[in-house]
Write a protein that holds these residues in place. Sequence first.
Motif, short mmCIF file in Angstrom:
data_model
loop_
_atom_site.label_atom_id
_atom_site.label_comp_id
_atom_site.label_asym_id
_atom_site.label_seq_id
_atom_site.Cartn_x
_atom_site.Cartn_y
_atom_site.Cartn_z
N ASN A 196 0.79 -1.18 -0.03
CA ASN A 196 0.07 0.20 -0.03
C ASN A 196 0.82 1.23 0.05
O ASN A 196 1.59 1.25 0.78
N GLU A 197 0.51 2.22 -0.94
CA GLU A 197 1.08 3.50 -0.99
C GLU A 197 2.69 3.48 -0.75
O GLU A 197 3.11 4.23 0.29
N ASN A 318 -5.37 5.25 -4.68
CA ASN A 318 -5.97 5.88 -3.43
C ASN A 318 -5.94 7.30 -3.81
O ASN A 318 -4.80 8.08 -3.89
N TYR A 320 -7.46 10.89 -2.73
CA TYR A 320 -8.19 11.80 -1.72
C TYR A 320 -8.38 13.00 -2.11
O TYR A 320 -9.37 13.80 -1.65
N TRP A 354 -7.85 18.30 4.23
CA TRP A 354 -7.37 17.80 2.69
C TRP A 354 -8.57 18.33 2.09
O TRP A 354 -9.80 18.26 2.09
N GLU A 379 -8.81 3.08 -2.74
CA GLU A 379 -9.22 3.93 -1.66
C GLU A 379 -9.69 5.19 -2.07
O GLU A 379 -9.25 5.95 -3.00
N TRP A 417 -12.91 4.26 1.33
CA TRP A 417 -12.17 4.16 2.74
C TRP A 417 -12.88 4.89 3.77
O TRP A 417 -12.89 6.17 3.64
N TRP A 425 -3.49 6.54 11.79
CA TRP A 425 -1.97 6.71 11.97
C TRP A 425 -1.63 7.89 12.99
O TRP A 425 -2.16 7.84 14.16
N PHE A 433 -13.68 8.20 9.20
CA PHE A 433 -13.82 7.93 7.86
C PHE A 433 -14.88 6.92 7.74
O PHE A 433 -15.22 6.57 6.30
#
Length: 465
Positions: A196-197, A318, A320, A354, A379, A417, A425, A433
Amino acid sequence: MRPGKTKHELKRIICINLALIFVVVGPGCAGILKTSKKTAGGTFTFPKNFIWGAGTSSHQVEGNNTNNDWWQWEQSLPLNMRSGRSCDEWNRFEDDFKLAQNLGLTALRFSIEWSRVEPSPGQFDAKSLERYREMILSLRSKGIEPIITLEHFTIPLWLAKRGGWLAEESPELFKEFARKTAEELGGDVHYWITINEPATYMYKSYMLGTWPPGEKSTNDAFKVIQNLAKAHVLAYGEIKEVYAKRAWKAPMVGVAQQVVIFAPCSPFSLWDRISAGLRDKMINHLLIDALIRGKAAIPGVFSIKLPKARTLDFIGLNYYTREHVHARGFLLADILGAECISANPHTKWNSLGWEIYPEGLYEIIKAFSRYKLPILISENGICTDDDAERSVFIAAHLKAVARAMDEGAHVIGYLYWSLLDNYEWAEGFAPRFGLVGVDYATEERTVRGSAKKYGEIIKCGKLDY
Ligand code: FCB
């Protein structure tokens, strides 16, 4: 700073300056910086086999992942910033999967926690593997396709002690973990996301230093991304081989790539455009270029060479947000590291600040269509305390997907997501979310209105955009 490093850095600055001109006019940023001219309008019917899902990751929801690097990192943080029991998904997955089924989801992405499956080097834990098998079978029995991530930001403590993703042997070690997991769980899994990422991990853990191991070294960051890319290549080969040997239907193996729309703070500034272009190239495209072609480079800045090309069956994106960026100086980190706030009074943000920019999903799908691989939106989501915003967010982003598909883009699915509120995190538990709310004191679940709206879109299978 050591004298050698200064010289090295200077050389790098000169190279960057030359390379950036190439980046800005090159194909990498062109698709991102210009906005589409086509105005919205149309109705799109999603294909019958379109994947409608949601995602989670092990450390964010399982609880008590005491044997990985994040857990150790959290122990020096205030109590409310530690993952602790989280959503207790390790014990509650059956009920949560039922909720997903009731919503009409046809897929669920979740990750296998490496530190559980391989608690010490070369020792695999049968009980943990069994639990993951139960999860997969539970999903299958509900008509939900499991989409498995092998590496979602956390590594076992034993690997962290050996240098983590900086260690020369890390790709080989990941390969072994991937092989074992594929052998044990593969028969019932068709979609695999190896890592992932990778670029987010490199950036936060080795450039910004805000995630474990908290380093700030461009050279190390570059080593890490190379090892992650190599780890993907090796894991891809292993998974394919396991399936071929057992005559299982060939799996689809990909990565989940973070993608951001990068726009210059001032469209009239050449340097701001360079900054946006460089980020687009480095953060959005470099790794995918490398995995497809077996090598990729930003001349004078950085290059990746891999043992094998064409190791992607699909590209996970993913998505956002959009970021406005400007160059703050001439070091690589300065060019990459500066953001400004959009001055547009109509701009909306999520609760982490964001920018919400649904049009960007259309733009990014179009930009990634050039690779001619199936795209999975692995995501896309919003953290907000106002669930009505989530409904609007989902519909707006799905419209962007519909529009791109109507114009021929090959998108195979969309994963919101996240299924659940979870441990975000370094931001702790505050960002919400989830399609399903979680009361962390009682572990009570509340299915949100937005989840039901998403379910209605799934059922209808059609959108005006
Ligand atoms: C992505 C991560 C995921 C989650 C969302 C909000 O970058 O892959 O784990 O944190 O952001």
